[in-house]
Enzyme design. Structure first.
Site, PDB file in Angstrom:
ATOM      1  N   HIS A 289       0.820  -1.211   0.000  1.00  0.00           N
ATOM      2  CA  HIS A 289       0.000   0.000   0.000  1.00  0.00           C
ATOM      3  C   HIS A 289       0.856   1.265   0.000  1.00  0.00           C
ATOM      4  CE1 HIS A 289       1.276  -0.589   4.075  1.00  0.00           C
ATOM      5  NE2 HIS A 289       0.726   0.524   4.471  1.00  0.00           N
ATOM      6  N   CYS A 290       2.185   1.092  -0.011  1.00  0.00           N
ATOM      7  CA  CYS A 290       3.036   2.295   0.061  1.00  0.00           C
ATOM      8  C   CYS A 290       3.826   2.527  -1.221  1.00  0.00           C
ATOM      9  CB  CYS A 290       4.049   2.146   1.193  1.00  0.00           C
ATOM     10  SG  CYS A 290       3.356   1.734   2.754  1.00  0.00           S
TER      11      CYS A 290
END
Ligand code: SAJ
Length: 454
Positions: A289-290
């Protein structure tokens, strides 16, 4: 909400964090209460750590199923082991709610900041959280945004909502800060207590109160940035740094494969230089998610300011193309064996984006699966950490009658894949998407092994 005048009134007693307030002409103490918005990978570990440090915690999440699960004491699967153990005794002390409740002294917002299908920033979870808390902001309260955003978002997108709906002004009436999360899923050493942080705020009073609260929660150093924009930029830079470096080694891998050079060995050699080099590893893609998301926020911010981040865009293109490249390696191997993807059963081992972590978010394995299926292959996927998302419940099922294997996640359990296992299933093609299996062992056993760059 009682009247709290200023930071010096936060009383850091050893056993609890409490706050003095005036009730009429009497001064009283009550636990300093933090409401955490968003109880996922970032918010829940933070809530548990703040609880450990003596704060009163209220947990808010729009996912009612998650709230009910946690209220009943069921440990969410994404919690690392220490937090999972602590959760079993701690959950009763957290007030889980779907909506905001009064009597809080601070809000910490830990909601996701994804991108839309067109890779533009999707700030809707963050602005929804801002709309949720704004009517409950009172004088003397602290509001911290932990979500990862590009410079400008906190003060130009979030703060106007908070000030307009609360009719209060940051720094003058309430305190406003940004302390970007640095969670590293699957890392037992670096956790919410031990990872250093940066913090930027609306002014000296917000600095002081945010620093005091976070210094009570986080055991690691907290670096105060000059302002919120600098704190937003720090997180963008650290994750984009990772993405461009991964793209660099991925491009090397594709180039060196054509030259018959083992990229992994070359990178290992480069790592012997004790300065000026930082090892990254080529792979079948960049998930999570980063890393594959944050650079798009920086690219969008550049566009906003009339700057074109060409380099960041090319790095994203290279990393986004790695699943396709991985499938092309398999296709070449199949062709050598007189086979095609069309109509072949292919074993896809690993669905998660990261080793020993049950997380599908932006996982390259999902992209590989869809490319294979689009090319007419039947994909038997197996991920022991994600049994419900796997099409095969056992590795044997996934390998039975398969024409070739792609390993997309370097889960520890896959280290037990040996040439004998492949011989048993009469499989002679192995694509190691994470370069973690023993290349020589498989080649010596007559398995047509290829990695990413080796
Ligand atoms: N990857 C590579 N090559 C590498 C490193 C990673 O292909 O050399 C791939 C991984 O397989 C994965 C993706 O990139 O698919 C992301 O890997 P990651 O190790 O960066 O894992 P994340 O997404 O959990 O990143 C987090 C980040 N933490 C925060 O954003 C707060 C990142 O800043 C950390 O650097 C990273 O953990 C970490 O160091 O593990």
């Amino acid at each position: 909400m009682k009247n709290v005048s200023s930071v010096e009134e936060i009383d850091n007693r050893n056993e609890t964090r409490s706050i003095q307030y005036r009730d009429g002409n009497k001064t009283q103490l009550k636990p300093y209460t933090i409401s955490i918005i968003g109880l996922g990978y970032v918010g829940l570990p933070l809530a548990l750590q703040a609880l450990r440090k003596g704060y009163a915690i209220k947990g808010i999440d729009i996912n009612t199923r998650l709230i009910e699960t946690m209220r009943s004491g069921q440990t969410p699967s994404f919690l690392e082991s220490d937090d999972a153990d602590f959760f079993e005794q701690a959950y009763k002390k957290i007030s889980f709610k779907e909506e905001i409740i009064e009597n809080t002294d601070a809000f910490i917002v830990c909601v996701p900041t994804p991108v839309n299908d067109d890779k533009t920033p999707d700030l809707s979870p963050l602005t929804s959280a801002a709309h949720l808390i704004a009517p409950h902001i009172k004088k003397g309260m602290l509001v911290v945004i932990e979500s990862t955003v590009n410079p400008g978002v906190c003060e130009e997108c979030v703060l106007p909502i908070l000030e307009e709906k609360s009719n209060l002004i940051a720094e003058k009436d309430f305190y406003f800060a940004h302390c970007p999360e640095r969670i590293n899923p699957g890392d037992s050493n670096w956790n919410v207590a031990t990872i250093p942080r940066v913090l930027g705020s609306s002014g000296p009073k917000s600095d002081a109160i945010a620093l005091k609260v976070y210094s009570n929660i986080i055991e690691a150093p907290i670096t105060l940035m000059k302002n919120i924009k600098e704190a937003e930029a720090v997180k963008m830079v650290e994750n984009t740094f990772r993405d461009i470096n991964i793209a660099f080694v991925n491009e090397l891998a594709m180039s060196f494969t054509k030259a018959g050079i083992d990229t992994q060995n070359v990178l290992r050699g480069a790592s012997t230089k004790p300065f000026g080099f930082m090892l990254h590893n080529p792979g079948c893609g960049v998930g999570g998610h980063c890393i594959p998301v944050d650079p798009y926020y920086l690219i969008a911010y550049g566009q906003q300011n009339g700057f074109h981040h060409r380099f960041l865009e090319i790095a994203r293109e290279i990393n986004n193309n790695m699943p396709e490249y991985t499938v092309s390696l398999l296709e070449e191997k199949l062709k050598k064996h007189g086979k095609t993807l069309e109509g072949s059963k292919i074993s896809l081992l690993g669905l998660s984006y990261k080793k020993d972590v049950p997380d599908l978010r932006e996982s390259p394995a999902l992209e590989i699966k869809s490319i294979l299926e689009h090319r007419g292959a039947y994909v038997a996927s197996f991920d022991p950490l994600l049994p419900h998302q796997s099409s095969s419940m056992t590795m044997a099922e996934a390998l039975k009658d398969s024409c070739g294997i792609i390993v997309a996640t370097n889960h520890s359990i896959f280290e037990h894949i040996t040439p004998d296992v492949l011989h048993h299933h009469k499989i002679s093609i192995l694509v190691d998407g994470r370069n973690f299996l023993n290349k020589e062992l498989f080649l010596d056993a007559g398995i047509d092994y290829i990695g990413i760059g080796r």
